[in-house]
Design a protein around this motif. Structure first.
Motif, short mmCIF file in Angstrom:
data_model
loop_
_atom_site.label_atom_id
_atom_site.label_comp_id
_atom_site.label_asym_id
_atom_site.label_seq_id
_atom_site.Cartn_x
_atom_site.Cartn_y
_atom_site.Cartn_z
N LYS A 1 -12.47 -49.31 32.00
CA LYS A 1 -13.45 -48.57 31.29
C LYS A 1 -13.06 -48.12 29.71
CE LYS A 1 -15.67 -44.03 31.53
NZ LYS A 1 -15.58 -42.83 32.43
N HIS A 2 -11.70 -48.22 29.47
CA HIS A 2 -11.27 -47.71 28.32
C HIS A 2 -10.54 -48.85 27.58
CE1 HIS A 2 -11.51 -43.84 30.81
NE2 HIS A 2 -11.93 -43.54 29.50
N GLY A 3 -10.27 -49.87 28.31
CA GLY A 3 -9.42 -50.94 27.79
C GLY A 3 -8.13 -50.53 27.01
N LEU A 4 -7.89 -50.81 25.89
CA LEU A 4 -6.60 -50.32 25.15
C LEU A 4 -6.75 -49.17 24.28
CD1 LEU A 4 -5.35 -54.02 24.38
CD2 LEU A 4 -4.27 -52.45 25.90
N GLU A 5 -7.78 -48.74 24.39
CA GLU A 5 -8.15 -47.29 23.67
C GLU A 5 -6.94 -46.32 24.01
OE1 GLU A 5 -11.26 -43.61 24.00
OE2 GLU A 5 -12.08 -45.46 24.59
N GLY A 6 -6.50 -45.81 22.79
CA GLY A 6 -5.56 -44.66 22.93
C GLY A 6 -5.87 -43.28 22.07
N ARG A 7 -5.54 -42.42 22.58
CA ARG A 7 -5.69 -41.28 22.04
C ARG A 7 -4.40 -40.38 21.75
NH1 ARG A 7 -9.72 -40.66 26.25
NH2 ARG A 7 -8.47 -38.92 27.20
N LEU A 8 -4.40 -40.04 20.42
CA LEU A 8 -3.13 -39.06 20.02
C LEU A 8 -3.90 -37.87 19.62
CD1 LEU A 8 -1.17 -41.66 17.79
CD2 LEU A 8 -0.69 -40.89 20.01
N THR A 9 -2.80 -36.88 19.21
CA THR A 9 -3.41 -35.45 18.98
C THR A 9 -4.09 -35.58 17.53
OG1 THR A 9 -1.05 -34.57 19.83
CG2 THR A 9 -2.53 -33.21 18.01
N GLY A 10 -5.36 -35.73 17.57
CA GLY A 10 -6.10 -35.57 16.52
C GLY A 10 -6.60 -36.89 15.86
#
Length: 452
Positions: A248-257
């Motif tokens: 669903k997200h692949g290699l999408e990454g989320r950091l703080t902000g």
């Protein structure tokens, strides 16, 4: 004398300042009980604070992180505390001593300061109250949108304890499970309080929490609740980085902000992936089958770190995760059979730490995690929601100032590529406890629809 500390689990500091001179205390991070060398009780810390009108059971903490004024308030509240108020006197003196001692050179957000310094707005810019280090610790104002260190305050219960055997319990339960009154411990020195305590509160001995029946040598069991029951609860664990690694997200990454997407080479997304309905990344066990994530300053945790990852090892051994600069492995997690191996390098050239623990299950999904806790020198491993290793090594600054996070394979000639699947990588700049690890994995499952 013996000082016994019982801290709330949200407190990340180690320093305690207490002045024993006619029993006047300075500012303390933790609850403190004081006994003299003969074992007779001196006034307790709570009694001292009550005499001076200080709030009962409060701890103060300066986290090893910066944020805007709003982020500081949010962080303290999410850890069951609040941004602290500071009055002139002992607390300010403690801050001025404590921050440089721990290498914290910067300004400090606080909620309330002396009356002549107030939050203000001018030309559409909101200014907030701050203690300025760069001007010799003077009270001032600074744009609320700028980043600074901050001071949190936590109210804790004397009944708070965390150790599974209650070795850190210093509460005031004085009756057995059958409501029988406890007698004094004056006949027993085999307690974790140094000298013979002159009280009748339940304590841990030989793995059981007991007390003596009045006027007997018979010990009876007590009910003090379970570990953490009366400690502040962490309502939200903030991740520095989160990569679901699924279809669903692949290699999408989320950091703080911000976002920090990875890239992969010679991997596949299987969907579903043996119970992970949204899929997971498949690594082929070759040197060119890996995921690469660029590191930035947010992921340079320096002090404490927790790394969580779901893995499905299909090979006999392999490289799982690492902080890497070229061929220099700053941090490396790998497995040989069911043994997990962790190696962490020090920031200033210290001898790397090496720890290993069994329990990894081959050809099955495993929720694994490790943390390095700067504040007590512990390395902890977690597997499927359980703590499987807790060992004290030493406290040192981590070499997390690397260039890259790698999953599956690295450029080092000494590592073997990983064969199997991975999903849901999470990184925190705190050392999480078991309950927080479980909650983090539950949150991941909500994103990736995991069935284990």
């Amino acid at each position: 004398m013996t000082l016994v500390f019982g801290c709330a689990h949200t407190v990340s500091s180690r320093a305690v300042q207490i002045t024993v001179d006619e029993i006047i205390e300075g500012m303390s991070i933790c609850e403190v009980e004081v006994y003299d060398s003969e074992g007779s009780d001196l006034p307790s810390f709570n009694e001292l604070k009550a005499r001076k009108g200080l709030p009962h059971g409060s701890c103060h903490d300066i986290p090893f992180r910066k944020g805007t004024f709003e982020e500081a308030e949010t962080y303290c509240e999410s850890h069951s505390g609040e941004l602290a108020s500071v009055e002139l006197g002992e607390l300010q003196d403690f801050i001025e001593l404590y921050m440089p001692y721990h290498g914290l050179f910067g300004n400090l957000w606080v909620k309330d300061v002396p009356a002549d310094v107030q939050n203000s707005e001018s030309q559409g810019r909101r200014d907030c109250k701050i203690l300025r280090f760069d001007r010799g610790y003077i009270w001032s104002r600074q744009p609320c949108s700028e980043e600074a260190y901050f001071l949190c305050k936590y109210d804790i219960s004397p009944e708070c304890y965390k150790d599974r055997n209650a070795l850190d319990y210093r509460g005031f339960v004085d009756k057995s499970v059958s409501d029988e009154p406890c007698g004094l411990w004056d006949k027993d020195i085999n307690l974790h309080e140094g000298e013979i305590p002159k009280h009748n509160y339940c304590r841990s001995r030989d793995g059981d929490v007991t007390c003596y029946l009045v006027n007997t040598n018979h010990r009876i069991k007590c009910d003090i609740g379970y570990p953490g029951e009366f400690c502040p609860s962490v309502t939200e664990v903030e991740r520095l980085g989160f990569w679901p690694l699924d279809g669903k997200h692949g290699l999408e990454g989320r950091l703080t902000g911000e976002t920090n997407n990875g890239y992969s080479h010679n991997t596949l997304i299987l969907k579903p992936a043996l119970g992970v309905l949204d899929g997971a990344f498949l690594f082929k066990g070759t040197n060119d089958s890996f995921i690469h994530i660029n590191l930035n300053k947010e992921l340079d945790t320096i002090y404490s770190i927790t790394v969580l990852l779901s893995v499905y090892p299909a090979g006999t051994k392999g490289y799982i995760f690492g902080y890497v600069s070229g061929q220099d492995q700053k941090m490396e997690l790998s497995h040989i059979g069911d043994i997990l191996h962790l190696r962490i390098a020090g920031r200033h050239g210290e001898e790397p730490l090496s720890v290993e623990v069994g329990g990894l299950q081959l050809n099955k999904w495993n929720q694994i995690g490790f943390c390095s806790d700067y504040h007590n020198g512990e390395i902890r491993f977690y597997h499927n929601g359980m703590e499987i290793l807790n060992t004290v090594i030493r406290d040192f600054e981590l070499a997390t100032n690397a260039q890259t996070i790698l999953l599956g394979a690295s450029e080092s000639q000494t590592t073997v590529p990983f064969t199997g699947m991975m999903h849901c990588l999470q990184i925190f700049n705190e050392a999480l406890n078991k309950e927080e690890v479980r909650e983090a994995f539950r949150d991941c499952e909500g994103n990736s629809k995991t069935i284990l």
